[in-house]
Design a protein around this motif. Structure first.
Motif, PDB file in Angstrom:
ATOM      1  N   UNK A  29      -5.140  -1.758  -1.539  1.00  0.00           N
ATOM      2  CA  UNK A  29      -4.414  -2.195  -2.739  1.00  0.00           C
ATOM      3  C   UNK A  29      -4.951  -1.497  -3.982  1.00  0.00           C
ATOM      4  N   UNK A  30      -6.272  -1.368  -4.058  1.00  0.00           N
ATOM      5  CA  UNK A  30      -6.878  -0.691  -5.219  1.00  0.00           C
ATOM      6  C   UNK A  30      -6.470   0.772  -5.271  1.00  0.00           C
ATOM      7  N   UNK A  31      -6.501   1.445  -4.138  1.00  0.00           N
ATOM      8  CA  UNK A  31      -6.109   2.858  -4.082  1.00  0.00           C
ATOM      9  C   UNK A  31      -4.641   3.033  -4.466  1.00  0.00           C
ATOM     10  N   UNK A  32      -3.813   2.129  -4.011  1.00  0.00           N
ATOM     11  CA  UNK A  32      -2.389   2.206  -4.359  1.00  0.00           C
ATOM     12  C   UNK A  32      -2.197   1.980  -5.857  1.00  0.00           C
ATOM     13  N   UNK A  33      -2.895   0.989  -6.392  1.00  0.00           N
ATOM     14  CA  UNK A  33      -2.781   0.668  -7.821  1.00  0.00           C
ATOM     15  C   UNK A  33      -3.256   1.831  -8.694  1.00  0.00           C
ATOM     16  N   UNK A  34      -4.321   2.507  -8.262  1.00  0.00           N
ATOM     17  CA  UNK A  34      -4.888   3.607  -9.040  1.00  0.00           C
ATOM     18  C   UNK A  34      -4.344   4.973  -8.635  1.00  0.00           C
ATOM     19  N   UNK A  35      -3.452   4.970  -7.656  1.00  0.00           N
ATOM     20  CA  UNK A  35      -2.879   6.226  -7.125  1.00  0.00           C
ATOM     21  C   UNK A  35      -3.995   7.195  -6.741  1.00  0.00           C
ATOM     22  N   UNK A  36      -4.919   6.703  -5.937  1.00  0.00           N
ATOM     23  CA  UNK A  36      -6.059   7.498  -5.509  1.00  0.00           C
ATOM     24  C   UNK A  36      -6.256   7.343  -4.003  1.00  0.00           C
ATOM     25  N   UNK A  37      -7.264   8.001  -3.488  1.00  0.00           N
ATOM     26  CA  UNK A  37      -7.562   7.993  -2.061  1.00  0.00           C
ATOM     27  C   UNK A  37      -8.723   7.061  -1.759  1.00  0.00           C
ATOM     28  N   UNK A  38      -8.802   6.673  -0.514  1.00  0.00           N
ATOM     29  CA  UNK A  38     -10.019   6.070   0.008  1.00  0.00           C
ATOM     30  C   UNK A  38     -10.167   6.526   1.455  1.00  0.00           C
ATOM     31  N   UNK A  39     -11.357   6.437   1.976  1.00  0.00           N
ATOM     32  CA  UNK A  39     -11.635   6.967   3.310  1.00  0.00           C
ATOM     33  C   UNK A  39     -12.136   5.862   4.225  1.00  0.00           C
ATOM     34  N   UNK A  40     -11.671   5.915   5.458  1.00  0.00           N
ATOM     35  CA  UNK A  40     -12.153   5.028   6.503  1.00  0.00           C
ATOM     36  C   UNK A  40     -12.735   5.906   7.604  1.00  0.00           C
ATOM     37  N   UNK A  41     -13.922   5.583   8.034  1.00  0.00           N
ATOM     38  CA  UNK A  41     -14.579   6.322   9.108  1.00  0.00           C
ATOM     39  C   UNK A  41     -14.888   5.345  10.239  1.00  0.00           C
ATOM     40  N   UNK A  42     -14.439   5.681  11.426  1.00  0.00           N
ATOM     41  CA  UNK A  42     -14.710   4.852  12.600  1.00  0.00           C
ATOM     42  C   UNK A  42     -15.666   5.587  13.534  1.00  0.00           C
ATOM     43  N   UNK A  43     -16.632   4.865  14.056  1.00  0.00           N
ATOM     44  CA  UNK A  43     -17.576   5.419  15.029  1.00  0.00           C
ATOM     45  C   UNK A  43     -17.357   4.724  16.360  1.00  0.00           C
ATOM     46  N   UNK A  44     -17.453   5.481  17.420  1.00  0.00           N
ATOM     47  CA  UNK A  44     -17.372   4.924  18.755  1.00  0.00           C
ATOM     48  C   UNK A  44     -18.633   5.336  19.499  1.00  0.00           C
ATOM     49  N   UNK A  45     -19.327   4.373  20.066  1.00  0.00           N
ATOM     50  CA  UNK A  45     -20.544   4.678  20.823  1.00  0.00           C
ATOM     51  C   UNK A  45     -20.109   5.114  22.222  1.00  0.00           C
TER      52      UNK A  45
END
Length: 85
Positions: A29-45
């Motif tokens: 929601x914050x990224x949409x409101x600010x028209x910016x990016x955010x990153x999600x990183x997933x790790x798998x063991x």
């Protein structure tokens, strides 16, 4: 119930799935409101099941704790690390 356990994984101390999903919604929601990016990183063991199967669940728990310690240690103050699965 301890308030910390409401948002933390009991085994690793990392944020739990519920907290992660709420944080993801807030950040999206914050990224949409600010028209910016955010990153999600997933790790798998990799091969985690084989650790449990060959060395036992105590070794699997120790491996998860170690991964959480390492992964969480390199984050910035604004970053969020948690255990999804």
């Amino acid at each position: 119930m301890d308030a910390r356990l409401a948002v933390r994984d009991e085994l690793t101390g990392a944020y739990n799935r519920r907290f992660l999903m709420e944080a993801l919604a807030r950040e999206q929601a914050r990224a949409k409101r600010l028209a910016t990016w955010f990153t999600v990183c997933l790790l798998d063991v990799d091969h985690f099941k084989s650790i449990n199967d060959t060395l036992g669940h105590a070794a699997g728990d120790a491996a998860l704790k170690h991964v959480a310690l390492i992964a969480g240690s390199g984050l910035r103050d604004v970053d969020i690390f948690g255990r999804y699965g």
